[in-house]
Design a protein around this motif. Structure first.
Motif, PDB file in Angstrom:
ATOM      1  N   LYS A 169       0.804  -1.219   0.000  1.00 12.41           N
ATOM      2  CA  LYS A 169       0.000   0.000   0.000  1.00 12.41           C
ATOM      3  C   LYS A 169       0.840   1.272   0.000  1.00 12.41           C
ATOM      4  CE  LYS A 169      -4.629  -0.950   1.536  1.00 12.41           C
ATOM      5  NZ  LYS A 169      -5.090  -1.322   0.188  1.00 12.41           N
ATOM      6  N   GLN A 170       2.058   1.206   0.509  1.00 12.30           N
ATOM      7  CA  GLN A 170       2.801   2.449   0.723  1.00 12.30           C
ATOM      8  C   GLN A 170       4.041   2.631  -0.142  1.00 12.30           C
ATOM      9  OE1 GLN A 170       2.342   3.720   5.103  1.00 12.30           O
ATOM     10  NE2 GLN A 170       3.049   1.626   5.194  1.00 12.30           N
ATOM     11  N   TRP A 184      10.339   5.487   4.207  1.00 11.60           N
ATOM     12  CA  TRP A 184       9.178   6.119   4.844  1.00 11.60           C
ATOM     13  C   TRP A 184       9.484   7.568   5.239  1.00 11.60           C
ATOM     14  CZ3 TRP A 184       4.181   6.241   5.441  1.00 11.60           C
ATOM     15  CH2 TRP A 184       3.655   7.094   6.424  1.00 11.60           C
ATOM     16  N   GLU A 232       7.730  10.978   3.973  1.00  6.34           N
ATOM     17  CA  GLU A 232       7.053  11.831   4.945  1.00  6.34           C
ATOM     18  C   GLU A 232       7.651  13.253   4.944  1.00  6.34           C
ATOM     19  OE1 GLU A 232       4.375  11.049   6.515  1.00  6.34           O
ATOM     20  OE2 GLU A 232       4.241  12.349   8.265  1.00  6.34           O
ATOM     21  N   ARG A 263      -4.097  18.306   2.825  1.00  6.51           N
ATOM     22  CA  ARG A 263      -3.540  17.062   3.354  1.00  6.51           C
ATOM     23  C   ARG A 263      -4.115  15.872   2.600  1.00  6.51           C
ATOM     24  NH1 ARG A 263      -5.944  16.765   8.540  1.00  6.51           N
ATOM     25  NH2 ARG A 263      -4.574  15.029   9.003  1.00  6.51           N
ATOM     26  N   PHE A 264      -3.346  14.812   2.528  1.00  5.55           N
ATOM     27  CA  PHE A 264      -3.812  13.579   1.904  1.00  5.55           C
ATOM     28  C   PHE A 264      -2.881  12.453   2.336  1.00  5.55           C
ATOM     29  CE2 PHE A 264      -0.419  13.472  -1.290  1.00  5.55           C
ATOM     30  CZ  PHE A 264      -0.039  14.808  -1.341  1.00  5.55           C
ATOM     31  N   PHE A 265      -3.273  11.216   2.036  1.00  6.24           N
ATOM     32  CA  PHE A 265      -2.433  10.082   2.421  1.00  6.24           C
ATOM     33  C   PHE A 265      -2.161   9.228   1.185  1.00  6.24           C
ATOM     34  CE2 PHE A 265      -1.973   5.724   4.330  1.00  6.24           C
ATOM     35  CZ  PHE A 265      -0.750   5.962   4.929  1.00  6.24           C
ATOM     36  N   ALA A 266      -1.012   9.470   0.573  1.00  2.00           N
ATOM     37  CA  ALA A 266      -0.674   8.727  -0.642  1.00  2.00           C
ATOM     38  C   ALA A 266       0.825   8.461  -0.698  1.00  2.00           C
ATOM     39  CB  ALA A 266      -1.123   9.508  -1.863  1.00  2.00           C
ATOM     40  N   PRO A 267       1.345   7.730   0.302  1.00  2.00           N
ATOM     41  CA  PRO A 267       2.794   7.535   0.368  1.00  2.00           C
ATOM     42  C   PRO A 267       3.396   6.895  -0.890  1.00  2.00           C
ATOM     43  CG  PRO A 267       1.649   6.097   1.938  1.00  2.00           C
ATOM     44  CD  PRO A 267       0.653   7.070   1.415  1.00  2.00           C
ATOM     45  N   GLN A 268       2.592   6.055  -1.554  1.00  2.00           N
ATOM     46  CA  GLN A 268       3.127   5.370  -2.740  1.00  2.00           C
ATOM     47  C   GLN A 268       3.451   6.339  -3.880  1.00  2.00           C
ATOM     48  OE1 GLN A 268       0.684   2.557  -5.022  1.00  2.00           O
ATOM     49  NE2 GLN A 268       1.799   0.946  -3.926  1.00  2.00           N
ATOM     50  N   LYS A 269       2.756   7.485  -3.895  1.00  2.00           N
ATOM     51  CA  LYS A 269       2.981   8.463  -4.962  1.00  2.00           C
ATOM     52  C   LYS A 269       4.279   9.245  -4.790  1.00  2.00           C
ATOM     53  CE  LYS A 269      -1.754   9.381  -6.416  1.00  2.00           C
ATOM     54  NZ  LYS A 269      -2.781  10.440  -6.434  1.00  2.00           N
ATOM     55  N   PHE A 310      -4.133  26.066   8.863  1.00  2.00           N
ATOM     56  CA  PHE A 310      -5.283  25.184   9.051  1.00  2.00           C
ATOM     57  C   PHE A 310      -4.984  23.724   8.706  1.00  2.00           C
ATOM     58  CE2 PHE A 310      -6.899  24.404   4.809  1.00  2.00           C
ATOM     59  CZ  PHE A 310      -6.332  25.433   4.081  1.00  2.00           C
ATOM     60  N   ILE A 311      -3.919  23.455   7.986  1.00  2.00           N
ATOM     61  CA  ILE A 311      -3.561  22.044   7.784  1.00  2.00           C
ATOM     62  C   ILE A 311      -2.679  21.525   8.927  1.00  2.00           C
ATOM     63  CG2 ILE A 311      -3.785  22.031   5.254  1.00  2.00           C
ATOM     64  CD1 ILE A 311      -0.556  21.816   5.409  1.00  2.00           C
ATOM     65  N   GLY A 312      -2.324  22.397   9.863  1.00  2.00           N
ATOM     66  CA  GLY A 312      -1.545  21.965  11.029  1.00  2.00           C
ATOM     67  C   GLY A 312      -0.050  22.218  10.919  1.00  2.00           C
ATOM     68  N   HIS A 359       7.665  14.499  15.650  1.00  2.00           N
ATOM     69  CA  HIS A 359       7.788  13.811  16.951  1.00  2.00           C
ATOM     70  C   HIS A 359       7.673  12.321  16.698  1.00  2.00           C
ATOM     71  CE1 HIS A 359       5.699  17.594  18.166  1.00  2.00           C
ATOM     72  NE2 HIS A 359       6.604  17.569  19.108  1.00  2.00           N
TER      73      HIS A 359
END
Lengths: 188, 83
Positions: free
Chosen positions: A26-27, A50, A54, A67-73, A152-154, A173
């Protein structure tokens, strides 16, 4: 923009199981998976890739403010033991990783050129204080007068009253470690 | 499956990875996995793999990209369960 990521290797051993079914698929790209599996130390290879992904992601999201979660990209290649390249669509990020027995630390930047990045590793609870101290050293502004705000995205930003001090800033962290990296607003 | 049931199942899935008990106790649809529950980004994939196992669905890359909050997760699970 710049981004950073720290991995507490001791914690990574117990917090994640990279051998879990689906974890790599997946990643990581097929090429990365191959490199992990033929590596002498697959565990370290997993966390090296990783942290590159990141750190590049954290640099990229400050710019696009989404924000999104697409480590494979985020496709990683290694230039040498410490330096790498992360490609995301038409974007390139140049990474530098420091590996110790205890942690792995990566900084990603968008330029191949040398730029002034202020960075340090410390304890997670005091990393904001350490960052402010560094800002004081560089700007002469009193630590107590430096204020952290979040977009706003942190993503963190550091201000003195209305004046933005950090051009780009990334805080990470994990377990026993905290790390910051920033560039100054008036430079670069 | 009702939305309330989905949230209960999802809550059980994320529990091992959360680092903010207070946010977990007060979990709502608006809760963000990383910003609120302080789930380590390296554990997001575990949440996704656990969701796949629990609901017997496959979460494709496009869906995975959005799975950052309870709301997004619920929407994706509901959509996959209905197809």
């Amino acid at each position: 923009m710049i981004g950073n990521d720290i991995v507490d290797l001791q914690l990574a051993k117990t917090q994640s199981n990279w051998q879990r079914k689906g974890f790599l698929e997946k990643q990581f790209t097929e090429e990365e998976q191959k490199m992990i599996l033929i590596s002498k130390n697959p565990f370290a290879q997993v966390w090296l890739f990783w942290s590159m992904k990141e750190a590049a992601y954290k640099s990229f999201t400050q710019e696009i403010k989404k924000r999104f979660f697409a480590p494979q990209k985020f496709k990683c290649t290694l230039i040498n033991e410490n330096e790498g390249l992360v490609v995301f669509e038409d974007k390139k990020f140049y990474t530098n990783t420091f590996l110790s027995v205890f942690y792995l630390y990566t900084i990603a930047k968008e330029t191949q050129e040398q730029i002034a990045i202020f960075s340090a590793i410390g304890a997670p609870k005091t990393i904001d204080i350490a960052l402010k101290k560094k800002l004081t050293e560089e700007t002469g502004i009193l630590s107590e007068e430096i204020e952290k705000r979040k977009t706003f995205i942190g993503a963190p930003l550091f201000y003195h009253q209305k004046q933005l001090l950090t051009q780009s800033c990334s805080i990470s962290h994990h377990g026993n470690y905290g790390a910051f990296a920033f560039t100054l607003e008036n430079e670069s | 499956m009702k939305k309330e049931e989905l949230i209960i199942k999802l809550k059980a899935i994320v529990k091992p990875y959360i680092q903010d008990e207070e946010a977990f106790k007060n979990l709502t649809e608006e809760t963000d996995f990383i910003n609120d529950l302080k789930i380590n980004s390296a554990n997001l994939v575990d949440v996704i793999l656990d969701v796949e196992d629990e609901f017997d669905i496959e979460i494709d890359n496009d869906s995975m990209e959005k799975m950052l909050s309870v709301k997004a997760a619920i929407e994706i699970i509901e959509q996959k369960l209905s197809t």
